[in-house]
Design a protein around this motif. Structure first.
Motif, mmCIF file in Angstrom:
data_model
loop_
_atom_site.group_PDB
_atom_site.id
_atom_site.type_symbol
_atom_site.label_atom_id
_atom_site.label_comp_id
_atom_site.label_asym_id
_atom_site.label_seq_id
_atom_site.Cartn_x
_atom_site.Cartn_y
_atom_site.Cartn_z
ATOM 1 N N PHE A 1 -9.610 5.350 6.071
ATOM 2 C CA PHE A 1 -9.301 4.337 4.820
ATOM 3 C C PHE A 1 -7.783 3.562 5.332
ATOM 4 C CE2 PHE A 1 -7.212 3.763 0.740
ATOM 5 C CZ PHE A 1 -8.145 2.672 0.079
ATOM 6 N N VAL A 2 -8.049 2.059 5.246
ATOM 7 C CA VAL A 2 -7.023 1.146 5.571
ATOM 8 C C VAL A 2 -6.562 0.609 4.240
ATOM 9 C CG1 VAL A 2 -6.257 -0.529 6.960
ATOM 10 C CG2 VAL A 2 -7.939 1.012 7.888
ATOM 11 N N VAL A 3 -5.439 0.495 3.831
ATOM 12 C CA VAL A 3 -4.865 0.090 2.440
ATOM 13 C C VAL A 3 -3.736 -0.890 2.730
ATOM 14 C CG1 VAL A 3 -3.508 1.818 1.817
ATOM 15 C CG2 VAL A 3 -4.438 0.291 0.258
ATOM 16 N N SER A 4 -3.808 -2.108 1.859
ATOM 17 C CA SER A 4 -2.563 -2.928 2.204
ATOM 18 C C SER A 4 -2.403 -3.256 0.588
ATOM 19 C CB SER A 4 -3.223 -4.406 2.822
ATOM 20 O OG SER A 4 -2.106 -5.060 2.817
ATOM 21 N N GLY A 5 -0.987 -3.538 0.393
ATOM 22 C CA GLY A 5 -0.217 -3.910 -0.977
ATOM 23 C C GLY A 5 -0.380 -2.585 -1.866
ATOM 24 N N MET A 6 -0.540 -1.357 -1.540
ATOM 25 C CA MET A 6 -0.677 -0.369 -2.514
ATOM 26 C C MET A 6 0.913 -0.091 -3.310
ATOM 27 S SD MET A 6 -3.462 1.578 -3.331
ATOM 28 C CE MET A 6 -3.927 2.948 -4.223
ATOM 29 N N ALA A 7 0.533 -0.036 -4.664
ATOM 30 C CA ALA A 7 1.825 0.220 -5.250
ATOM 31 C C ALA A 7 2.252 1.780 -5.208
ATOM 32 C CB ALA A 7 1.621 -0.127 -6.774
ATOM 33 N N ARG A 8 3.469 1.978 -5.072
ATOM 34 C CA ARG A 8 3.927 3.421 -5.142
ATOM 35 C C ARG A 8 3.408 4.342 -6.010
ATOM 36 N NH1 ARG A 8 9.758 3.563 -1.973
ATOM 37 N NH2 ARG A 8 9.221 2.378 -0.071
#
Length: 250
Positions: A174-181
């Motif tokens: 799973f590759v994610v970008s811009g995920m909020a903490r």
């Protein structure tokens, strides 16, 4: 070379663009720097995926050309090593290593438990680096698998997520970008969707907004994956509504 310089070498190392001496120094640096180890793993995975996108089948005549030309290449005698300007530096490094070992032994005798504690910390750092390297290799293998299939989706808050599945390797990334903490004391947990039954697939790093995560466990016929917010450390079963559900590519 300063520590600041080493922090800047993650991209070059991931692309195998460092000379031997700098590559060796950076590998030593990775044993004690978890952020660099994680960033290197992610960059290596991205580089592998980009390489796959432009990969092409070599021409059938290439093998014959290589075999023909290799007969004209002079082979180095066994046991000989090429000489270069870094040889004195390597000898100096080996000498320093012997002195460092002697100093460590003396410190262990004089400081007792303190030295043992420091040794354990070093071993823990090496174990973390080995784990990060292994994860990087496994992620790259999935992303570069010939049968790799991808599916992207928009996530909450403008984030984007892409799942990459290799049925031959029975693994998914799973590759994610811009995920909020996540909120304090919480963590994002990934799940396999086994026909409506959610099976834990590991945790995301709550400190990183961009990351590539190897789902823990095999795909094993799962139809998709989900993401939930769970207490720190994760849960055996989902305790909140999924933030996202993604169907695996066929």
């Amino acid at each position: 070379m300063t520590t600041t310089d080493l922090h800047r070498l993650t991209g070059a190392y991931a692309l195998h663009a460092l000379p031997d001496d700098e590559s060796t120094a950076f590998e030593r640096h990775l044993t004690g720097c978890e952020p660099c180890a994680e960033e290197t793993a992610e960059l290596s995975a991205t580089a592998a995926r980009l390489g796959l996108a432009v990969a092409s089948t070599p021409p059938a005549a290439l093998r014959a050309q290589v075999l023909r030309r290799i007969t004209g290449v002079r082979q180095e005698a066994p046991g000989r090593r090429p000489q270069n300007r870094t040889a004195p530096a390597r000898l100096h490094s080996r000498t320093l290593s012997r002195w460092a070992l002697a100093a460590c032994l003396a410190a262990a005798t004089a400081l007792g438990g303190t030295a043992v504690w420091q040794h354990q910390r070093a071993e823990d750092a090496r174990a973390q680096a080995r784990h990060a390297t292994q994860a990087s290799d496994e992620i790259a293998a999935v992303l570069a698998a010939p049968d790799a299939r991808t599916r992207a989706a928009g996530l909450a808050g403008g984030a984007t997520g892409t799942v990459v599945v290799s049925r031959d390797r029975d693994r998914a990334v799973f590759v994610v970008s811009g995920m909020a903490r996540p909120p304090g004391g919480k963590v994002y947990q990934l799940w396999f969707d086994d026909g409506g039954t959610m099976r834990s697939a590991g945790l995301m790093n709550p400190a990183r907004t961009d990351q590539a995560v190897l789902l823990r466990g095999t795909v094993d016929g799962s139809s998709g994956m989900g993401i939930t917010v769970e207490p720190d450390g994760g849960s055996p079963h989902p305790t909140s509504a999924p933030l996202a559900l993604m169907t695996f590519p066929s």
